[in-house]
Design an enzyme around this catalytic site. Structure first.
Site, PDB file in Angstrom:
ATOM      1  CD  GLU A   1      24.523  56.037  38.441  1.00  0.00           C
ATOM      2  OE1 GLU A   1      25.152  56.381  37.364  1.00  0.00           O
ATOM      3  OE2 GLU A   1      23.922  55.202  38.467  1.00  0.00           O
TER       4      GLU A   1
ATOM      5  CG  HIS B   1      51.818  38.522  37.354  1.00  0.00           C
ATOM      6  ND1 HIS B   1      52.734  38.107  37.585  1.00  0.00           N
ATOM      7  CD2 HIS B   1      50.855  37.604  37.935  1.00  0.00           C
ATOM      8  CE1 HIS B   1      53.022  36.963  37.986  1.00  0.00           C
ATOM      9  NE2 HIS B   1      51.800  36.514  38.141  1.00  0.00           N
TER      10      HIS B   1
END
Length: 537
Positions: free
Chosen positions: A350, A381
């Site tokens: 932003e 993972h």
């Protein structure tokens, strides 16, 4: 961006581009020491980056040519550096713990008001925690529901989770932001009306999502407790609009204000942090502010070569503008920091998601990379495969702590073993010859080869505490600021979020009107019609 200074960076990069991180370590056994700096409880090891002394010197020259020193002073001293909104940018004043400090905006010292608000917050937080402030039926407050969005939500959520070990566990904090009714409904199923305090966080008290949720929560509370008078005991406001707060039914004595020089994504140390202060207590909140202040002081006074925010910012610019990296990953190896990447997304994207410079001209270089991440070891993972062997260059910040709040067996040793191993693997990889030496079949060698040379920063502190959390947040705040200065963009406005809000109001009229005007494009008109048909309108 200063073209002449950037050209020197490009020249330094070109001269070293073919030297890998692995070769840099081979050439200099003392590299880790030379590329490690510390401040405010944090140590940054940036040795596993594609940099040498010449590249870093050129990058610091870029910072100097951008007038960074002067820009830092302008921010800290209250100049109106948010020029498109004609505002000062003084989140640093919120955590200035120096009792003698004076910070002026338009000739007025803002520090007395900052201290008074913090004192008022502390008194109220203690009243809730000690059972002095009770609900309408006389029961103690057990649940706190913060209703806000954007900076009025992301900071408190992140910090509430991060500082769980320091919280009063008999108080359960919830956060409602999404205007999707499911967010509020599922929260209300977890709380009891006569034991719930709602904190409505909206500076203007007109934010659509926040006020929609607040009004629905008010209706729920009154329905459960049977009296409009209950609102004054169960709602407080973080706002500056006393008239609307009183109209809502909140006692204006329980209204906590803040200032237009506090941007939403930088507002956690302000009244927006009230839910956090109730949870962790005023003393721990003060420790958080002290951590912010330590990093603020370091950022303002340290030479660029020893400056943590400046160094992180320059490395980010190197990869974004010098190597074409479009994103970077923030990977905290601590479950308590699970929402830290989401918090940084707003702070970074932003702030620096801008395509025009300070003169209103379109820039011809990249700004504002995509920030993302997940806690380790979960991310290993999930997406680490792409970071290790994918076609995208993704610089990574690894964040970890030497000690855990929850010592169980060898969990923490295993967590930190993965933490350190990942930075090693990304930097040095695994050659085809190493694969063959390990007995891998030739047909699998291409698949098991890791080219390495993937840059990482390692941020390490002794323990996650209110102080180290405050310093960590300030570190990234200032990193984003430095990058905005060098890119010559305004980091403290966010005009891009306004258009969607305006259009949403027009669409809402067409969704609910008896006879919609449907003056949108053909796609939007068709979607509105399909929605209305599904609801039988």
């Amino acid at each position: 961006m200063n073209a002449e200074a950037w050209k020197k960076v490009e020249e330094a990069v070109a001269a070293s581009r073919n030297t890998t991180i692995k070769q840099l370590f081979e050439h200099d056994p003392d590299r880790a020491r030379k590329y490690t700096i510390s401040a405010a409880g944090w140590t940054l090891d940036y040795s596993k980056n594609r940099v040498n002394a010449a590249v870093m010197k050129a990058l610091r020259g870029l910072a100097e040519a951008s007038g960074l020193k002067d820009e830092i002073e302008r921010m800290f001293t209250g100049e109106k550096i948010n020029r498109t909104e004609n505002r000062a940018v003084l989140h640093t004043a919120l955590r200035n713990v120096d009792p003698e400090a004076k910070v002026f905006v338009d000739g007025k010292d803002v520090m007395p008001d900052v201290r008074a608000t913090l004192s008022k917050m502390g008194e109220f937080a203690d009243a809730v925690r000690k059972g002095v402030h009770r609900g309408f039926t006389g029961k103690r407050i057990k649940y706190v529901v913060n209703i806000g969005i954007g900076g009025s939500d992301l900071g408190p959520v992140m910090a509430n989770i991060a500082l769980t070990p320091f919280g009063k566990r008999s108080i359960k904090c919830f956060f409602v932001s999404n205007v999707d009714s499911t967010h509020l409904a599922e929260t209300l199923r977890e709380v009891k009306a006569d034991q719930t305090l709602f904190i409505v966080a909206s500076k203007t008290f007109t934010t659509q999502e926040t006020m929609t949720n607040a009004l629905s929560a008010r209706e729920w509370l009154v329905g459960r407790l049977g009296s409009e008078a209950a609102v004054a005991k169960h709602f407080v406001a973080l706002s500056t609009n006393a008239a609307e707060v009183a109209k809502f039914g909140i006692d204006v004595e329980n209204m906590f204000g803040f200032w237009d020089w506090v941007g939403g994504r930088y507002s956690l140390p302000s009244a927006i942090g009230l839910s956090l202060m109730i949870f962790v207590g005023p003393r721990n909140f003060a420790r958080l502010l002290k951590g912010y202040w330590k990093m603020d002081r370091h950022f303002r006074t340290a030479a660029f070569e020893k400056n943590l925010p400046v160094t992180l910012a320059l490395l980010g610019i190197l990869y974004s503008n010098g190597y074409g990296a479009e994103s970077y990953a923030v990977l905290p190896y601590d479950q308590y920091l699970s929402r830290f990447p989401a918090y940084l997304q707003q702070m970074d994207m932003e702030s620096n998601g801008k395509c025009v410079d300070r003169d209103g001209r379109r820039v011809n270089y990249s700004t504002g990379p995509v920030e993302w991440g997940e806690p380790g070891t979960n991310g290993q993972h999930s997406f680490y495969q792409l970071i290790h062997q994918g076609t995208h260059l993704i610089p990574c910040d690894f964040i970890g702590f030497a000690r855990t709040h929850n010592p169980i067996g060898d969990h923490h040793d295993k967590l930190m073993a993965n933490f350190f191993a990942q930075t090693e693997a990304l930097a040095f990889g695994k050659t085809a010859d190493e694969c063959r030496a390990e007995g891998d079949p030739e047909e699998l060698v291409p698949f098991k080869t890791f080219e390495g040379n993937r840059p990482t920063n390692t941020l390490l502190a002794e323990e996650l505490t209110p102080e180290t959390l405050g310093a960590l947040v300030a570190l990234y705040e200032h990193k984003v600021f430095v990058q905005g200065v060098i890119w010559n963009i305004y980091s403290f406005d966010q005009w891009g979020v306004q258009l969607g809000k305006v259009l949403a109001k027009n669409v809402l009229k067409d969704l609910t009107a008896e006879k919609p005007e449907l003056r949108h494009d053909s796609s939007t008109n068709a979607l509105i019609a399909r929605y209305r048909k599904a609801l039988g309108r």
